[in-house]
Design a protein around this motif. Sequence first.
Motif, PDB file in Angstrom:
ATOM      1  N   LEU A  15      -3.452  -4.013  -2.866  1.00 42.99           N
ATOM      2  CA  LEU A  15      -3.824  -2.721  -2.649  1.00 42.99           C
ATOM      3  C   LEU A  15      -3.946  -2.215  -1.261  1.00 42.99           C
ATOM      4  O   LEU A  15      -3.478  -1.182  -0.749  1.00 42.99           O
ATOM      5  CB  LEU A  15      -5.432  -2.489  -3.078  1.00 42.99           C
ATOM      6  N   VAL A  16      -4.188  -3.166  -0.080  1.00 42.94           N
ATOM      7  CA  VAL A  16      -4.121  -2.707   1.347  1.00 42.94           C
ATOM      8  C   VAL A  16      -2.865  -2.499   1.775  1.00 42.94           C
ATOM      9  O   VAL A  16      -2.383  -1.915   2.464  1.00 42.94           O
ATOM     10  CB  VAL A  16      -4.741  -4.068   2.042  1.00 42.94           C
ATOM     11  N   ALA A  17      -1.770  -3.152   1.344  1.00 32.90           N
ATOM     12  CA  ALA A  17      -0.327  -3.690   1.558  1.00 32.90           C
ATOM     13  C   ALA A  17       0.133  -2.074   1.461  1.00 32.90           C
ATOM     14  O   ALA A  17       1.103  -1.881   2.547  1.00 32.90           O
ATOM     15  CB  ALA A  17       0.242  -4.509   0.985  1.00 32.90           C
ATOM     16  N   CYS A  18       0.014  -1.508   0.382  1.00 34.52           N
ATOM     17  CA  CYS A  18       0.803  -0.242   0.205  1.00 34.52           C
ATOM     18  C   CYS A  18       0.545   0.818   1.463  1.00 34.52           C
ATOM     19  O   CYS A  18       1.237   1.587   1.725  1.00 34.52           O
ATOM     20  CB  CYS A  18       0.379   0.468  -0.869  1.00 34.52           C
ATOM     21  N   THR A  19      -0.711   0.545   2.195  1.00 34.73           N
ATOM     22  CA  THR A  19      -1.168   1.747   3.039  1.00 34.73           C
ATOM     23  C   THR A  19      -1.454   1.264   4.385  1.00 34.73           C
ATOM     24  O   THR A  19      -2.031   1.869   5.301  1.00 34.73           O
ATOM     25  CB  THR A  19      -2.578   2.407   2.562  1.00 34.73           C
ATOM     26  N   ALA A  60      -0.703  11.123   2.045  1.00 40.67           N
ATOM     27  CA  ALA A  60       0.770  11.599   2.779  1.00 40.67           C
ATOM     28  C   ALA A  60       0.954  10.908   4.051  1.00 40.67           C
ATOM     29  O   ALA A  60       2.107  10.441   4.468  1.00 40.67           O
ATOM     30  CB  ALA A  60       0.729  13.284   3.097  1.00 40.67           C
ATOM     31  N   ALA A  61      -0.044  10.824   4.830  1.00 39.89           N
ATOM     32  CA  ALA A  61       0.053  10.142   6.091  1.00 39.89           C
ATOM     33  C   ALA A  61       0.559   8.669   6.279  1.00 39.89           C
ATOM     34  O   ALA A  61       1.118   8.410   7.076  1.00 39.89           O
ATOM     35  CB  ALA A  61      -1.240  10.219   6.960  1.00 39.89           C
ATOM     36  N   ASP A  62       0.284   7.873   5.005  1.00 38.08           N
ATOM     37  CA  ASP A  62       0.757   6.564   4.648  1.00 38.08           C
ATOM     38  C   ASP A  62       2.210   6.607   3.813  1.00 38.08           C
ATOM     39  O   ASP A  62       2.540   5.403   4.018  1.00 38.08           O
ATOM     40  CB  ASP A  62      -0.256   6.097   3.789  1.00 38.08           C
ATOM     41  N   VAL A  63       2.724   7.594   3.461  1.00 40.33           N
ATOM     42  CA  VAL A  63       3.811   7.660   2.684  1.00 40.33           C
ATOM     43  C   VAL A  63       4.863   7.626   3.663  1.00 40.33           C
ATOM     44  O   VAL A  63       6.147   6.963   3.285  1.00 40.33           O
ATOM     45  CB  VAL A  63       3.980   8.977   1.663  1.00 40.33           C
ATOM     46  N   HIS A  64       4.931   8.573   4.653  1.00 38.20           N
ATOM     47  CA  HIS A  64       6.088   8.563   5.525  1.00 38.20           C
ATOM     48  C   HIS A  64       7.252   8.968   4.860  1.00 38.20           C
ATOM     49  O   HIS A  64       8.425   8.397   5.303  1.00 38.20           O
ATOM     50  CB  HIS A  64       6.219   7.390   6.496  1.00 38.20           C
TER      51      HIS A  64
END
Length: 202
Positions: A15-19, A60-64
């Motif tokens: 869960l943490v790693a995706c973001t 959105a800020a985490d997706v890049h």
Amino acid sequence: MLPKIALLLFFVLPLVACTSAPAPAAAPMSQEEDATQFIRARCGATRYPDLCFTSLSLYAADVHRSPVRLACLASNVTLAHLLSLCSHVSALRKAGAGREVAALRDCADTLGDAADQVGRTTAELVRLQDPLERSEVAWRVSNAQTWMSAALTNEDTCSDGFQDVGGGGASAIEADVRRRAEKVKQYTSNALALVNSLVDRR
């Protein structure tokens, strides 16, 4: 079904790693808007595009503009809703009676399996963010597709398990579980679509 606390702990790292990928401390608004439009476009290919966009655009800020990160986040969102439904169904077992209790027990078990499968999907997607050989990328995408498809099947099994349980009609508990399960299936369907979209990028 795995105990809820153990299940939550098992999936903390994915869960943490995706973001947790590096990001500018204060990205220009134009970049965030660009990422938001990227999410909207990718969600347009899902079965429930509005739900997809509203549930993922906050990240959105985490997706890049990364299809892999977007699919990973969609998997995480699905997992969160699945765990919530698992907890809800388990609590309802205390209020059920007769065949309804058995249906709730079976539903909780299959939802637990689904949560495990979505968690495995997330783990595969997290690994796709590392440098990998093309063959391993294809293998992990295939694994992610398999796990997420299996989760959707288990969610259907939960709903189908209530057929004819009430005899003369659906009880309030059955109607509640079916409604909530249908919503979770929408999240799962969207996540699967985003995973499937990675096939062309392998």
